[in-house]
Motif scaffolding. Structure first.
Motif, PDB file in Angstrom:
ATOM      1  N   GLN A  32     -11.599  30.209  43.510  1.00 57.71           N
ATOM      2  CA  GLN A  32     -11.791  31.593  43.911  1.00 57.71           C
ATOM      3  C   GLN A  32     -10.493  32.249  44.388  1.00 57.71           C
ATOM      4  N   ASP A  83      -5.657  36.718  34.279  1.00 56.38           N
ATOM      5  CA  ASP A  83      -6.032  36.145  35.576  1.00 56.38           C
ATOM      6  C   ASP A  83      -4.864  36.276  36.556  1.00 56.38           C
ATOM      7  N   THR A 114     -14.814  34.336  42.079  1.00 53.26           N
ATOM      8  CA  THR A 114     -14.649  33.169  41.223  1.00 53.26           C
ATOM      9  C   THR A 114     -14.041  33.624  39.898  1.00 53.26           C
ATOM     10  N   LEU A 115     -12.908  33.042  39.545  1.00 49.75           N
ATOM     11  CA  LEU A 115     -12.188  33.429  38.339  1.00 49.75           C
ATOM     12  C   LEU A 115     -12.797  32.777  37.100  1.00 49.75           C
ATOM     13  N   GLY A 116     -12.294  33.177  35.936  1.00 46.44           N
ATOM     14  CA  GLY A 116     -12.709  32.554  34.679  1.00 46.44           C
ATOM     15  C   GLY A 116     -13.543  33.455  33.795  1.00 46.44           C
ATOM     16  N   HIS A 117     -12.899  34.072  32.766  1.00 53.13           N
ATOM     17  CA  HIS A 117     -13.653  34.960  31.876  1.00 53.13           C
ATOM     18  C   HIS A 117     -13.771  34.425  30.449  1.00 53.13           C
ATOM     19  N   ASN A 149     -17.757  38.518  33.874  1.00 51.10           N
ATOM     20  CA  ASN A 149     -17.504  37.262  34.578  1.00 51.10           C
ATOM     21  C   ASN A 149     -16.005  37.021  34.770  1.00 51.10           C
ATOM     22  N   GLY A 150     -15.644  36.698  36.018  1.00 48.09           N
ATOM     23  CA  GLY A 150     -14.249  36.442  36.349  1.00 48.09           C
ATOM     24  C   GLY A 150     -13.438  37.700  36.548  1.00 48.09           C
ATOM     25  N   GLY A 196     -17.140  34.191  37.949  1.00 49.44           N
ATOM     26  CA  GLY A 196     -16.674  33.663  36.680  1.00 49.44           C
ATOM     27  C   GLY A 196     -16.980  32.197  36.460  1.00 49.44           C
TER      28      GLY A 196
END
Length: 358
Positions: free
Chosen positions: A5, A41, A59-62, A122-123, A128
């Motif tokens: 995160q 990111d 929370t990261l991540g796409h 998301n993300g 994400g």
């Protein structure tokens, strides 16, 4: 569950324990199997609340591939057990752009009145995929991947999707006689070369400053690779100019140089965002009938198309994989520019080794 995160603007992300998601309404929960890392990111991390209207912690991540493991009370439970990739743009579904199938240009995802970027998926404003589990709003944002390896599937969600959209929207100038230049053979560019071959592009030239990456460009299908536009000048001149420049760097030097090599009716498509600026005008000596565009990501049909290409063996991402526990180090390598192809977090490595805590 464990998640990566962003907790403070301008600071590096961190591992944190957060509650497992509980699906409501039409929501579905995925077990994340793989998640790609992206330079966008880094842009989010390095920015501020003046730029992004994203709630923190985030929370990261796409770029996410996973398996559906739970469904909300109004969701279609037949999705449970299916392998999927997530379309990272969560549009409203009702505006005129969404109804046209252009979810990437949804009218509700435009900047707010104060100019800040609103959550889009998301993300990127919503939770994400750099976590053990992730919740999506509905099955509308999912594309089944069948037997595709999730490591292969994750980069399709952004790297391949963005490249495909940029190419598909210019398909009318791509044929066996076309001359196309791809600037930057990184996570997106090497996929763009493959996609161009599937569209039947006649001659593909790659521009890449990193000589060690030239072999990837040729392996992906480029006919030749040069360190700069200056190095490629003779080839471009002999070919009569360029019909389509796909700039995945978008730096000042590449944007200007790309515009200069266009043949009449040629197109410059700027995908990268490295600070390039271009002044255009009909009286500035540009090729007749020039086009300049800056496409954004891709729609859901584009994502289905890249999944189909991957399933047919026509599209394969060059990846460098890391276990979930090494995500923070992977981001450092991404920032340093030392990763070949796309960085992908293999969530299943950590599960197999029972390394659920860094």
């Amino acid at each position: 569950m464990l998640a990566v995160q962003l907790t403070e603007w301008g600071a590096p992300p961190e591992f944190r324990d957060i509650p497992d998601p509980e699906p409501t309404d039409e929501q579905l929960v995925l077990r994340v199997d793989a998640a790609g890392l992206c330079r966008s990111d880094l842009h989010v991390m390095d920015s501020s609340a003046a730029r992004f209207a994203y709630p923190l912690p985030l929370t990261l991540g796409h770029e996410v591939a996973g398996t559906v493991v739970a469904a909300g009370p109004m969701a279609d439970s037949s999705w449970i057990g299916q392998s999927v990739v997530v379309h990272g743009l969560w549009g409203c579904g009702t505006c005129r752009q969404c109804l046209r199938g252009k979810q990437n240009y949804c009218l509700t995802l435009t900047p707010s009145s104060d100019g800040r970027l609103v959550p889009i998926g998301n993300g990127l404003g919503h939770g994400g995929g750099l976590a053990e589990l992730m919740v999506v709003p509905s099955a509308d944002v999912l594309v089944p991947t069948g037997s595709l390896d999730p490591i292969t599937a994750a980069p399709l969600a952004d790297a391949a999707l963005t490249a495909y959209h940029a190419i598909r929207t210019n398909a009318d100038v791509i044929d066996s006689r076309s001359v196309v230049v791809v600037v930057g053979v990184g996570g997106l560019g090497h996929l763009a070369v493959q996609i161009l071959r599937s569209f039947g592009a006649g001659r593909i030239l790659a521009i890449e400053t990193r000589v060690e990456t030239h072999s990837l460009a040729v392996y992906s299908g480029a006919h030749e690779c040069h360190e700069s536009f200056a190095d490629a000048k003779r080839s471009i001149t002999d070919l009569g100019g360029v019909d389509l420049v796909l700039d995945f760097v978008g730096a000042p030097g590449t944007v200007d140089a790309g515009a200069e090599v266009l043949t009449p009716g040629g197109r410059l498509v700027v995908v990268g965002s490295a600070g390039g600026r271009l002044t255009v005008g009909k009286d500035l000596g540009m090729a007749a009938g020039w086009h300049v565009s800056a496409p954004f990501w891709g729609n859901r049909d584009d994502l289905r198309a890249v999944v189909a290409l991957a399933q047919d063996g026509a599209l394969h991402a060059e990846v460098t994989t890391f276990p979930f526990t090494d995500t923070l180090d992977a981001y450092q390598q991404l920032r340093a520019g030392s990763i070949t192809g796309r960085a992908v977090i293999d969530m299943n490595v950590s599960r197999r080794r029972e390394e659920t805590r860094p």
